[in-house]
Design a protein around this motif. Sequence first.
Motif, short mmCIF file in Angstrom:
data_model
loop_
_atom_site.label_atom_id
_atom_site.label_comp_id
_atom_site.label_asym_id
_atom_site.label_seq_id
_atom_site.Cartn_x
_atom_site.Cartn_y
_atom_site.Cartn_z
N LEU A 120 0.69 -1.19 -0.07
CA LEU A 120 -0.12 0.03 -0.14
C LEU A 120 0.96 1.03 0.02
CD1 LEU A 120 -2.66 -1.22 2.51
CD2 LEU A 120 -3.15 -1.02 -0.07
N ASP A 121 1.99 1.16 0.94
CA ASP A 121 2.75 2.54 0.80
C ASP A 121 3.36 2.41 -0.78
OD1 ASP A 121 2.55 2.95 3.22
OD2 ASP A 121 4.25 1.94 4.08
N TYR A 122 3.75 1.41 -1.34
CA TYR A 122 4.53 1.36 -2.67
C TYR A 122 3.48 1.96 -3.70
CZ TYR A 122 6.06 -0.57 -7.20
OH TYR A 122 6.38 -0.78 -8.51
N LEU A 123 2.11 1.73 -3.34
CA LEU A 123 1.33 2.65 -4.25
C LEU A 123 0.95 3.96 -3.96
CD1 LEU A 123 -1.41 -0.60 -4.36
CD2 LEU A 123 0.09 0.04 -6.17
N ARG A 124 0.93 4.14 -2.69
CA ARG A 124 0.71 5.60 -2.39
C ARG A 124 1.78 6.60 -2.82
NH1 ARG A 124 -0.41 2.97 2.94
NH2 ARG A 124 -2.58 3.12 3.35
N ALA A 125 3.24 5.98 -2.85
CA ALA A 125 4.13 6.75 -3.22
C ALA A 125 3.97 7.24 -4.89
CB ALA A 125 5.34 6.06 -3.52
N THR A 126 3.23 6.82 -5.72
CA THR A 126 2.73 7.25 -6.87
C THR A 126 2.40 8.93 -6.93
OG1 THR A 126 0.68 6.23 -7.04
CG2 THR A 126 2.63 5.16 -7.90
N PHE A 127 1.60 9.03 -5.47
CA PHE A 127 1.16 10.50 -5.59
C PHE A 127 2.08 11.36 -5.21
CE2 PHE A 127 -2.43 7.68 -3.96
CZ PHE A 127 -3.04 7.48 -5.31
N GLY A 128 3.28 11.01 -4.92
CA GLY A 128 4.41 12.12 -4.74
C GLY A 128 4.64 12.79 -5.96
N PRO A 129 5.18 14.16 -5.68
CA PRO A 129 5.64 14.71 -7.27
C PRO A 129 6.77 14.21 -7.67
CG PRO A 129 6.27 15.95 -4.93
CD PRO A 129 5.14 14.97 -4.52
N SER A 130 7.58 13.32 -7.01
CA SER A 130 8.90 13.01 -7.50
C SER A 130 8.61 11.58 -8.24
CB SER A 130 9.99 12.86 -6.54
OG SER A 130 9.58 11.99 -5.22
N SER A 131 7.49 11.06 -8.08
CA SER A 131 6.87 9.68 -8.92
C SER A 131 7.27 9.69 -10.25
CB SER A 131 5.68 9.27 -8.37
OG SER A 131 5.44 8.08 -8.74
N GLU A 132 7.96 8.56 -10.70
CA GLU A 132 8.36 8.67 -12.06
C GLU A 132 7.27 7.97 -12.78
OE1 GLU A 132 12.17 7.25 -12.70
OE2 GLU A 132 13.20 8.62 -11.96
N VAL A 133 6.37 7.15 -12.27
CA VAL A 133 5.17 6.29 -12.69
C VAL A 133 3.93 6.70 -12.23
CG1 VAL A 133 6.89 4.22 -13.28
CG2 VAL A 133 5.49 4.65 -11.09
N SER A 134 2.70 6.50 -12.86
CA SER A 134 1.63 6.85 -12.40
C SER A 134 1.09 5.58 -11.58
CB SER A 134 0.46 6.99 -13.62
OG SER A 134 0.38 5.94 -14.20
N PHE A 135 0.09 6.08 -10.67
CA PHE A 135 -0.70 5.00 -9.94
C PHE A 135 -1.36 3.93 -10.76
CE2 PHE A 135 -4.41 3.06 -8.09
CZ PHE A 135 -3.99 2.85 -6.88
N ASP A 136 -1.80 4.36 -11.82
CA ASP A 136 -2.43 3.14 -12.60
C ASP A 136 -1.50 2.33 -13.19
OD1 ASP A 136 -4.99 4.16 -12.25
OD2 ASP A 136 -5.11 5.40 -14.10
N GLU A 137 -0.30 2.93 -13.65
CA GLU A 137 0.65 2.04 -14.20
C GLU A 137 1.23 0.96 -13.12
OE1 GLU A 137 5.09 2.48 -16.55
OE2 GLU A 137 3.99 4.17 -15.76
N ARG A 138 1.56 1.68 -12.02
CA ARG A 138 2.04 0.76 -10.89
C ARG A 138 1.18 -0.25 -10.41
NH1 ARG A 138 5.94 3.49 -6.27
NH2 ARG A 138 7.46 3.46 -8.05
N PHE A 139 0.05 0.05 -10.24
CA PHE A 139 -1.12 -1.00 -9.88
C PHE A 139 -1.20 -2.05 -10.97
CE2 PHE A 139 -5.59 -1.89 -8.79
CZ PHE A 139 -5.72 -2.32 -7.83
#
Length: 422
Positions: A120-139
């Motif tokens: 869940l932390d791994y998925l939440r990290a996509t909401f951070g401004p420095s994330s290189e991938v989108s939530f949908d892609e990671r999920f």
Amino acid sequence: MVRDVPVGHPDFGRAVPCSCRVNQLTAQRHAELLRISNLGHLRHMTFATFYPEGIGLPEDKRQNLRTAYAIARQYAAQPSGWLLFTGTYGCGKTHLAAAIAHEVLLRGEPVVFVVVPDLLDYLRATFGPSSEVSFDERFERVRTAPLLILDDLGSQNTTPWAQEKLFQLLNYRYTARLPTVITTNLRLPEIEPRLRSRLADPDVTQIVPITAPDFRGSGDPTAPELSVLGLHADQTFESFELRQGELEPEAARSLAHAKALAEAFAADPHGWLVLVGPYGCGKTHLAAAIANHRVERFHERPMFVVVPDLLDYLRAAFNPNSAASLDVRFEEVRRAALLILDDLGTESATPWAREKLFQLLNYRYVARLPTVITSSKPVEEMDERIASRMLDSSRCTVVVILAPSYRGSKAQRQKKRGERSR
């Protein structure tokens, strides 16, 4: 590139990667899945290092562990459907799940092994401004993994968002029949209903309950013996004295009522049962009788602990020589399938003690875990946060015993004389 296909073909006019690019993308995807699997610190958890006979276990638990080991090896050879390992903390669930992952990786096949809160932390990290991938892609990477292993389902913070994401993840894999291994300390009825309905489908899921105790319990030289149920082996419903003819009518009725409610709870433990009364009135006997009934009839392992001893057990984790952290010890207690807290209110009421007891009881209240509490202190005089939960009649039954101490009573003297004459 665009494939050379006739008009009307599903791939007509659609760009597709060339074969070399497909291989590159596949390798990148597998590397990403391996990176989040975090198996590095579990490299020692293989089938070769697992003890299928356990350590000092009775034959029934050895047989149970051998069966779980055989099922895990069979699944690792050909992952298909879902495999659900249940059991207490430290019984070997994670070891078997990690062993499956290592076996599959050795064949060069991709696998994701992840602890549920970390996922869940791994998925939440996509909401951070420095994330290189989108939530949908990671999920998407996680939910379509060829083999997904979710460790410690139920240990996550159960926010609506977390519940929704876990449901979407598992519902997708359930519908697609993707191989999935899950471990949990929870019993099936304690799992969120939408997930439970899928986990309980025998056409998809093989449930493997592991009844072995915590392998790590004997490895901590500073750990006291926490559950003292063995000291109360003689305290059963059959040996409980109703003290007929000795008590005032109201006191006699309260004692009989308490025994009846304790027997009903032992037959079907749910919610909380709080036994309140003076020292020696029979509270501890009834609480132990509940636990002994579950052991004898259902071969369960209730945790029976005196509250001051529990707090000493938790404090011992601060010892630099302790092999178990406070979190591990606390988790062991708060997730017990049936927890019996004897003598609540006799502990030293430091802020730390009050906070730990509230955290323990609040978790069990929210999770609706069966709990028995005895106390000589009226509920109204307890920590108001704990008292408010005990006073919730939808989850807790408070029983006040009016009988005076049994110790030194006429009934006890008569019993002693009877034992000497035999």
